[in-house]
Design a protein around this motif. Structure first.
Motif, PDB file in Angstrom:
ATOM      1  N   PHE A 251      19.370  -0.457  -0.247  1.00  0.00           N
ATOM      2  CA  PHE A 251      18.654   0.752   0.087  1.00  0.00           C
ATOM      3  C   PHE A 251      17.586   1.016  -0.971  1.00  0.00           C
ATOM      4  O   PHE A 251      17.840   0.963  -2.167  1.00  0.00           O
ATOM      5  N   SER A 252      16.369   1.308  -0.526  1.00  0.00           N
ATOM      6  CA  SER A 252      15.215   1.504  -1.408  1.00  0.00           C
ATOM      7  C   SER A 252      14.951   0.283  -2.263  1.00  0.00           C
ATOM      8  O   SER A 252      14.381   0.375  -3.342  1.00  0.00           O
ATOM      9  N   ARG A 275      16.479   9.008  11.679  1.00  0.00           N
ATOM     10  CA  ARG A 275      15.637   9.969  12.390  1.00  0.00           C
ATOM     11  C   ARG A 275      14.396   9.259  12.953  1.00  0.00           C
ATOM     12  O   ARG A 275      13.986   9.506  14.086  1.00  0.00           O
ATOM     13  N   GLU A 276      13.831   8.355  12.152  1.00  0.00           N
ATOM     14  CA  GLU A 276      12.641   7.622  12.594  1.00  0.00           C
ATOM     15  C   GLU A 276      12.955   6.657  13.733  1.00  0.00           C
ATOM     16  O   GLU A 276      12.134   6.452  14.634  1.00  0.00           O
ATOM     17  N   THR A 277      14.158   6.062  13.700  1.00  0.00           N
ATOM     18  CA  THR A 277      14.526   5.074  14.730  1.00  0.00           C
ATOM     19  C   THR A 277      15.328   5.693  15.867  1.00  0.00           C
ATOM     20  O   THR A 277      15.827   4.978  16.729  1.00  0.00           O
ATOM     21  N   ARG A 278      15.456   7.026  15.847  1.00  0.00           N
ATOM     22  CA  ARG A 278      16.226   7.756  16.871  1.00  0.00           C
ATOM     23  C   ARG A 278      17.656   7.238  17.001  1.00  0.00           C
ATOM     24  O   ARG A 278      18.186   7.095  18.093  1.00  0.00           O
ATOM     25  N   GLY A 279      18.252   6.962  15.854  1.00  0.00           N
ATOM     26  CA  GLY A 279      19.658   6.573  15.821  1.00  0.00           C
ATOM     27  C   GLY A 279      19.919   5.105  16.090  1.00  0.00           C
ATOM     28  O   GLY A 279      21.072   4.669  16.062  1.00  0.00           O
ATOM     29  N   ARG A 280      18.878   4.325  16.318  1.00  0.00           N
ATOM     30  CA  ARG A 280      19.082   2.898  16.596  1.00  0.00           C
ATOM     31  C   ARG A 280      19.426   2.174  15.292  1.00  0.00           C
ATOM     32  O   ARG A 280      18.711   2.292  14.311  1.00  0.00           O
ATOM     33  N   ILE A 281      20.514   1.382  15.311  1.00  0.00           N
ATOM     34  CA  ILE A 281      20.967   0.675  14.118  1.00  0.00           C
ATOM     35  C   ILE A 281      20.418  -0.750  14.071  1.00  0.00           C
ATOM     36  O   ILE A 281      19.802  -1.165  13.098  1.00  0.00           O
ATOM     37  N   GLY A 292      16.676  -3.182   5.233  1.00  0.00           N
ATOM     38  CA  GLY A 292      16.869  -4.510   4.661  1.00  0.00           C
ATOM     39  C   GLY A 292      18.308  -4.903   4.456  1.00  0.00           C
ATOM     40  O   GLY A 292      18.642  -5.625   3.512  1.00  0.00           O
ATOM     41  N   VAL A 293      19.205  -4.435   5.342  1.00  0.00           N
ATOM     42  CA  VAL A 293      20.629  -4.796   5.254  1.00  0.00           C
ATOM     43  C   VAL A 293      21.120  -5.214   6.631  1.00  0.00           C
ATOM     44  O   VAL A 293      20.527  -4.858   7.653  1.00  0.00           O
TER      45      VAL A 293
END
Length: 313
Positions: A251-252, A275-281, A292-293
């Motif tokens: 992360f970061s 929030r940006e991906t509307r919950g898409r993992i 990046g994980v």
């Protein structure tokens, strides 16, 4: 992939004679997949012969698989048929196939290509009609790249791959598995489980299960032994929630507290991306790619931080 999807895949391939390569981490149930394929196949009335390639000494595995003639080597006091002969008309399951030596890889390739072999110390060619299922917890593609596994054999084995996902990647299956194993084990012990403690079930869904289903079954057995009044619950400390390093890093572009300070900062960062991906993992536009994980790592971290990913959809 959920358990239901794995079972659906099994149903499709079981009716064929195609070679199957089952992959997945240790303890995910690869042998159970082999059993399920055999039981649903036209060969189900014949033998399913199992061989653990890692459990046999290199000098004995040829004899184990193909048999030997009397006097073939010191101690060969009589003729012995091998596992491929024993499985004729049925199925052979070769577990931990990635452990085979280069010499045995060549021998196995011949069986797959020509459907024939010779016993150790013999010169008579024996034909065989065997359906081959193999399994490994190794990345065979990487083994091929690194020169430890034959490319031609890999393509022969990988006709129909089935990947059994780790338990942490299919947490929705955990309540079903808990109910199943608890009922079955309780029946063996003469007990009756009426209820699964809610807190216990939540803890089991949040745990990473490094030992997968094998570990789950052992934990459930211990819980059933200790169960009182028909309620299944785990004692505090049964599941040690150690967060692997890989779930913190990434992360970061940092590890530990740099960039995002502590778990609070990580939680805020993950929520912002969700929030940006509307919950898409997962997927090319998912949060895992942006952070990046691996998707499974992000799912584990979301559960550990108690983030409600559904609120962002």
């Amino acid at each position: 992939m959920s358990l239901q999807k794995v079972l659906s895949t099994i149903e499709k391939v079981a009716r064929t004679d195609s070679t199957v390569l089952v992959t997945g981490e240790t303890g995910t149930g690869k042998e159970l997949v082999a059993h399920a394929i055999h039981r649903r196949s036209p060969r189900s009335a014949r033998a399913l012969v199992k061989v653990n390639c890692a459990a046999l000494p290199a000098e004995l595995i040829a004899s184990e698989l193909f048999g030997h003639e009397k006097g073939a080597f010191t101690g060969a006091l009589q003729q012995r048929i091998g596992r491929f002969e024993a499985a004729n008309g049925g199925t052979i399951f070769l577990d931990e196939i990635g452990e085979l030596s280069p010499e045995m890889q060549i021998s196995l390739l011949r069986v797959l290509q020509e459907k024939e072999f010779e016993r150790v110390g013999g010169n008579r060619t024996i034909r065989t009609d065997v359906r081959v299922i193999t399994a490994t917890n190794r990345d065979l593609q990487r083994e091929v790249t690194d020169g430890r596994f034959r490319m031609d054999l890999y393509y022969r084995l990988n006709v129909f791959p089935i990947h059994v996902p780790a338990l942490r990647e299919r947490v929705d299956d955990i309540p079903i598995l808990v109910d199943y194993f608890a009922a079955r084990l309780a029946g063996r012990m003469g007990k009756r489980i009426r209820q699964i403690d809610k807190g216990t079930l939540e803890s089991m869904q949040e745990y990473s299960w490094p030992g997968n289903i094998r570990e789950l079954q052992n934990v459930i057995e211990r819980g059933v032994i200790l169960a009182e009044d028909g309620v299944f619950r785990l004692e505090p400390g049964t599941l040690v929630r150690d967060v692997p390093k890989s779930t913190i890093e990434g992360f970061s572009g940092s590890s530990g507290a740099s960039g995002a300070s502590g778990s609070g900062g990580q939680k805020a960062e993950i929520e912002a991306v969700l929030r940006e991906t509307r919950g898409r993992i997962s997927g090319p536009d998912g949060a895992a790619v942006r952070l990046g994980v691996p998707a499974s790592t992000l799912e584990s971290r979301i559960r550990a931080l108690k983030i409600n990913k559904h609120q962002f959809r």
